[in-house]
Write an enzyme that holds these catalytic residues in place. Structure first.
Site, PDB file in Angstrom:
ATOM      1  N   GLU A 170      51.575  49.214 110.013  1.00 31.18           N
ATOM      2  CA  GLU A 170      50.461  48.258 110.007  1.00 31.18           C
ATOM      3  C   GLU A 170      49.848  48.214 108.614  1.00 31.18           C
ATOM      4  O   GLU A 170      49.581  49.263 108.024  1.00 31.18           O
ATOM      5  CB  GLU A 170      49.387  48.652 111.023  1.00 31.18           C
ATOM      6  N   ALA A 306      44.370  57.478 111.517  1.00 28.09           N
ATOM      7  CA  ALA A 306      45.271  57.483 112.662  1.00 28.09           C
ATOM      8  C   ALA A 306      45.743  56.071 112.927  1.00 28.09           C
ATOM      9  O   ALA A 306      45.079  55.094 112.572  1.00 28.09           O
ATOM     10  CB  ALA A 306      44.573  58.063 113.897  1.00 28.09           C
ATOM     11  N   MET A 307      46.908  55.953 113.592  1.00 32.18           N
ATOM     12  CA  MET A 307      47.523  54.645 113.834  1.00 32.18           C
ATOM     13  C   MET A 307      48.085  54.581 115.247  1.00 32.18           C
ATOM     14  O   MET A 307      48.745  55.507 115.703  1.00 32.18           O
ATOM     15  CB  MET A 307      48.632  54.416 112.798  1.00 32.18           C
ATOM     16  N   GLU A 308      47.841  53.449 115.915  1.00 35.24           N
ATOM     17  CA  GLU A 308      48.035  53.322 117.357  1.00 35.24           C
ATOM     18  C   GLU A 308      49.435  52.945 117.797  1.00 35.24           C
ATOM     19  O   GLU A 308      49.620  52.291 118.837  1.00 35.24           O
ATOM     20  CB  GLU A 308      47.070  52.269 117.900  1.00 35.24           C
ATOM     21  N   ASN A 309      50.480  53.320 117.079  1.00 38.09           N
ATOM     22  CA  ASN A 309      51.835  52.982 117.504  1.00 38.09           C
ATOM     23  C   ASN A 309      51.968  53.178 119.017  1.00 38.09           C
ATOM     24  O   ASN A 309      51.599  54.219 119.551  1.00 38.09           O
ATOM     25  CB  ASN A 309      52.843  53.869 116.786  1.00 38.09           C
ATOM     26  N   HIS A 341      39.700  56.039 120.216  1.00 39.70           N
ATOM     27  CA  HIS A 341      39.945  54.789 119.487  1.00 39.70           C
ATOM     28  C   HIS A 341      41.415  54.382 119.589  1.00 39.70           C
ATOM     29  O   HIS A 341      41.739  53.254 119.983  1.00 39.70           O
ATOM     30  CB  HIS A 341      39.553  54.989 118.021  1.00 39.70           C
ATOM     31  N   GLU A 342      42.309  55.318 119.235  1.00 34.91           N
ATOM     32  CA  GLU A 342      43.733  54.973 119.220  1.00 34.91           C
ATOM     33  C   GLU A 342      44.273  54.707 120.618  1.00 34.91           C
ATOM     34  O   GLU A 342      45.151  53.857 120.807  1.00 34.91           O
ATOM     35  CB  GLU A 342      44.531  56.097 118.551  1.00 34.91           C
ATOM     36  N   HIS A 345      43.534  51.262 121.746  1.00 34.66           N
ATOM     37  CA  HIS A 345      44.478  50.309 121.170  1.00 34.66           C
ATOM     38  C   HIS A 345      45.727  50.130 122.029  1.00 34.66           C
ATOM     39  O   HIS A 345      46.418  49.107 121.902  1.00 34.66           O
ATOM     40  CB  HIS A 345      44.923  50.783 119.787  1.00 34.66           C
ATOM     41  N   GLU A 364      40.382  46.097 116.341  1.00 34.71           N
ATOM     42  CA  GLU A 364      39.606  47.199 115.768  1.00 34.71           C
ATOM     43  C   GLU A 364      38.165  47.253 116.252  1.00 34.71           C
ATOM     44  O   GLU A 364      37.625  48.335 116.474  1.00 34.71           O
ATOM     45  CB  GLU A 364      39.656  47.123 114.237  1.00 34.71           C
TER      46      GLU A 364
END
Length: 900
Positions: A170, A306-309, A341-342, A345, A364
């Protein structure tokens, strides 16, 4: 994505191709582009749509490269001789096309456009409409920053270096690993298989379905096919990992860490189980994948934490692991919030995805709101609901100066999409949602969200798709209000008229203006503003509150009871509240009787309005004086932060040669906070509230900033005692104590801290120690930290963090250093952050010369469409200069009047 919150800094010059790769509004839609609608921005020609990717990936971590083959099933809607897709820094060896049902292959010639980040495949004969399989053999590079496929190095338990691989796609970096239609509206399914070392663990979005040993001793791991999703959600990780898991509602929840760190992920694993149960219920749609991992990685990014893959969240260790040697209560709260949060998502963003980056806030803003809501709901003992004002303030700081933008903003380039991940998207988005939920009611809001999820699962949306469902569920005209707050920038200002009491009810007139810090003559925009009010000190039952909608710039509200009126009661509204001087004085005398959330809100408004010259800048100090010692710890935490902010403004003046004013203010601030520190103490008491632990940490940090001799001496004593007594500094206070020691270090102490950082083998602790080296107040030592940051010693992802830390105290020096070493800085900042990093280094400056420096930097390095953060930094610097000159004298006068 959980945004990395930046206090003063983030990211230098960058590859101009990245900044200028444009997205274009496409032509009329074809029958193949059901989701890539005509009004959706795109970089790619219409007419070819992917439906499935089969990707075989062979990474070579040691040589920082990979080989791959991608076979994409595509639907060609109309005859064409060319196929164009996204590709960045990939080298193609062969590209062929064959009918999906079987038939002869046709080989393509390949033309790569590096600036546009595309590859075009040209065929000798036109391709007839139909389904095809596009096969591409290619190679690519493994980077050292968090874009595309990247490596993170860290010391293993034996002290030897280890290397792990991860992906970060992303917003527009899947194209660095897979030639693809790398835009959110082009959803497809993905089947991934990888060839990897036999002893290492491979992780992806879906569980592995097959593992086979190859003749050369490596293994091939095949993963189950994903649901239909956007390219930016695909994930792969490889390393010397361990995994722990639990079963919740039929889903396997897991954590994946470097070997030996799984115990430190237990809190996150437990939290994830509770969050998943909550979300399955709230969204009314069960989490659809068979597993959900949270994968930890050492190091940092200047872009995100952090990233919501989908099915495989990636989180940097500092935001996932709890190391008992250094963990604080604040760390626990942040880890829970990041997970919340993640995981939000997985619905808002993954299951239902914004059609284009214009509506990024649908991802977001909602994930941020769910994060806050869920943390407060599942851990009420943490009292985190009082943090809503802080979220609002983060947005309003950006939203009240020139260079702000609407929540829904038009995005045309890759770099504009990168820059969309900011305070407006996250914090204003969250605040507007909180306001609208309060307006329609929690049940109606939830019902609308559930309907939205069911209507658009596996699809793409725009904001109006949500408003339609909320409005239907609530039976209220939500869309018009939502448009006012999301389609135009800025902060409403509600001016409160004189209260009139009749028949045990108070009526006040409300006038809507606009709060701006740098455009006093600006004609105000118009908003429909939901307002909630109550009599100050009354209980919080709904019977004691009243609500109205201010429209056309005017309104009135009648509240049960008589007395001073608190407007924006509960602080759910996204607006500033301005009282007359007499009404404010009444509220100040009754400050102790207000609900804590309203105390924090009144402190925030009076501080901001005072800085803008709309009321005396010293009014906030009247509230500080009126705060009783027994006020909620979160209120005192806010007060400590406010006093620290004023101190920092005086410090800037002191560096110009006038230290007397700073000393006078610091003496007042210490006198106000030191008794509270004595009351809270250095050691946690059994059963104390978590908010007290957070207050203790804040008080130590702020009193250290203020130069309180007692706090500095006690921190040094405890740190010295650690050499012989491991219990001298409890884990929850260790980072704080070391921070004080580092801040006030002399050269010998700094060298000792440096040696400790070099010898540390735990990645999480090691990263923190190197960052502390940059937190020194000594200018010469700060320069040494900058120089150290450009060596390989701290680690390539920690260098930028060290420079950012220096910028908190020496923004001009940090900026000048970064400009002088731009090429090396670029190697140490992820590409997604480069256009913003230098601007954020500079944003804390109060030197007029910095405005010209930023302008020159932008002119030389940034495309005109990629200067949003530079413009915001310039606005912030001009505001600081103006406020310091015009408002600090009011603080001086207040201190003199009050005998300070």
């Amino acid at each position: 994505m959980h945004r990395k919150l930046l206090s003063a800094a983030v990211a230098p010059a960058f590859t101009l191709a990245l900044a200028t790769a444009p997205f274009h509004v496409g032509a009329a839609p074809t029958r193949a582009s059901a989701t890539a609608n005509a009004d959706t921005t795109t970089q790619l020609p219409r007419g070819v749509v992917p439906t499935h990717y089969q990707v075989a990936l062979t990474p070579d971590a040691a040589n920082a490269s990979f080989g791959a083959r991608a076979v994409v099933t595509i639907n060609v809607a109309e005859a064409t001789s060319t196929i164009t897709l996204n590709a960045a820094e990939l080298k193609f060896s062969k590209v062929t096309l064959a009918p999906a049902a079987g038939g002869a292959e046709r080989e393509a010639s390949v033309a790569v456009d590096n600036d546009a980040q595309t590859a075009t495949f040209t065929f000798a004969q036109p391709i007839a409409p139909g389904m095809y399989r596009l096969a591409m053999d290619y190679t690519g590079a493994i980077g050292t920053q968090a874009v595309g496929l990247f490596s993170l190095d860290y010391p293993g338990a034996d002290g030897k270096q280890r290397r792990a691989l991860y992906t970060q796609f992303e917003n527009s970096d899947a194209r660095r690993v897979i030639p693809s239609w790398d835009e959110p509206a082009y959803k497809a399914s993905f089947a991934l298989d990888v060839v990897v070392p036999a002893a290492q663990m491979a992780v992806s979005n879906m569980p592995a379905t097959k593992t086979e040993t190859l003749p050369d001793g490596r293994k091939r791991v095949s993963f189950a096919t994903t649901p239909k999703m956007s390219t930016y959600l695909l994930f792969f990780a490889l390393g010397d990992f361990e995994r722990a898991a639990a079963k919740v509602d039929g889903t396997e929840i897991g954590v994946v860490t470097r070997r030996g760190a799984v115990p430190q992920a237990k809190f996150a694993l437990d939290a994830s189980q509770a969050i998943l149960r909550e979300y399955n219920d709230y969204f009314g749609v069960r989490y659809p994948l068979p597993k959900l991992d949270n994968v930890a990685g050492a190091g940092r990014s200047q872009f995100f934490s952090a990233m919501e893959n989908w099915g495989a969240i990636f989180t940097f260790e500092y935001a996932l692991l709890l190391d008992p040697a250094i963990a604080t209560q604040h760390d626990r709260e942040e880890i829970f919030a990041t997970a919340a949060h993640e995981m939000a998502h997985q619905w808002f963003g993954d299951l239902v995805t914004m059609r284009w980056w214009d509506d990024l806030w649908l991802n977001e803003g909602f994930a941020s709101w769910m994060e806050s809501r869920t943390t407060a709901r599942l851990h009420p003992e943490w009292n985190t609901h009082l943090g809503a004002v802080g979220v609002r303030e983060s947005a309003m700081r950006r939203d009240s100066v020139a260079g702000t933008h609407p929540v829904v903003q038009h995005v045309e380039t890759v770099e504009q999409a990168n820059q969309a991940f900011d305070e407006i998207t996250y914090s204003k988005g969250e605040s507007v949602i909180r306001m609208l939920e309060a307006y329609v009611g929690a049940n109606a809001w939830r019902n609308g969200v559930r309907a939205y999820m069911k209507a658009h699962a596996y699809g793409n949306t725009v904001s109006d798709d949500l408003w339609k469902q909320i409005e239907k569920a609530a039976g209220k005209p939500v869309t018009a209000i939502a448009h006012d707050f999301t389609l135009q920038p800025g902060v409403p200002l509600i001016k409160v008229g004189e209260p009139a009491c009749r028949n045990n009810a108070t009526t006040v007139a409300l006038t809507q203006a606009e709060f701006t810090r740098d455009r006093a003559d600006k004609a105000p925009l118009a908003w429909r503003v939901p307002v909630i009010a109550q009599i100050a000190g009354s209980t919080r039952q709904s019977t004691k509150q009243a609500s109205t909608l201010v429209t056309g710039g005017k309104g009135t509200i009648t509240i049960p009871g008589c007395g001073a009126v608190i407007v924006n009661a509960g602080q759910s509204g996204y607006y500033r509240t301005l009282y007359s001087s007499a009404d404010f004085a009444q509220l100040a005398t009754r400050f102790a009787s207000l609900a804590p959330i309203d105390q924090i809100g009144l402190l925030a408004d009076s501080s901001a309005l005072g800085q803008a010259g709309l009321q005396p800048a010293s009014d906030v100090l009247d509230l500080v004086q009126a705060t009783p010692a027994g006020a909620d710890p979160a209120v005192w935490t806010r007060i400590a932060a406010l006093l620290d902010g004023v101190h920092n403004r005086y410090r800037e003046q002191a560096r110009g040669g006038d230290a007397t004013r700073q000393k006078r203010f610091d003496t007042f601030a210490i006198a106000r906070l030191a008794p509270l520190m004595a009351q809270v103490g250095w050691t946690a008491r059994p059963g104390e509230a978590s908010s007290v632990a957070n207050l203790r940490e804040e008080l130590v940090n702020v009193l250290s900033d203020l130069g309180d001799a007692n706090v500095i001496a006690e921190a040094r004593r405890r740190y010295a005692a650690l050499a012989t007594d491991a219990s001298a500094v409890p884990g929850p206070l260790r980072k704080t104590v070391m921070g004080v020691v580092a801040q006030h270090a002399d050269a010998a102490t700094w060298d000792q801290l440096h040696l400790a950082a070099r010898n540390e083998t735990t990645p999480l602790v090691r990263d923190q120690r190197y960052t502390l080296l940059a937190a020194t107040e000594d200018r010469a030592l700060a320069m040494r930290a900058l120089q150290l940051a450009l060596t390989d010693e701290p680690g390539l992802t920690i260098s930028a963090e060290m420079i950012s830390e220096v910028a908190l105290r020496y923004p001009d020096m940090a900026f000048d250093f970064a400009i002088a070493n731009l090429a090396q800085i670029n190697d140490r900042v992820d590409a997604s952050s480069r256009s913003r990093y230098l601007a954020r280094l500079a944003t804390g400056s109060s030197d007029p010369a910095m405005v010209d420096k930023l302008g020159a930097y932008a002119q030389a390095n940034l495309a005109p469409s990629s200067r949003g953060d530079v413009e915001a930094a310039i606005a912030a610097i001009k505001d600081r200069i103006q406020v310091n000159a015009a408002r600090l004298p009011e603080i001086d006068a207040w201190l003199a009047k009050n005998g300070r």
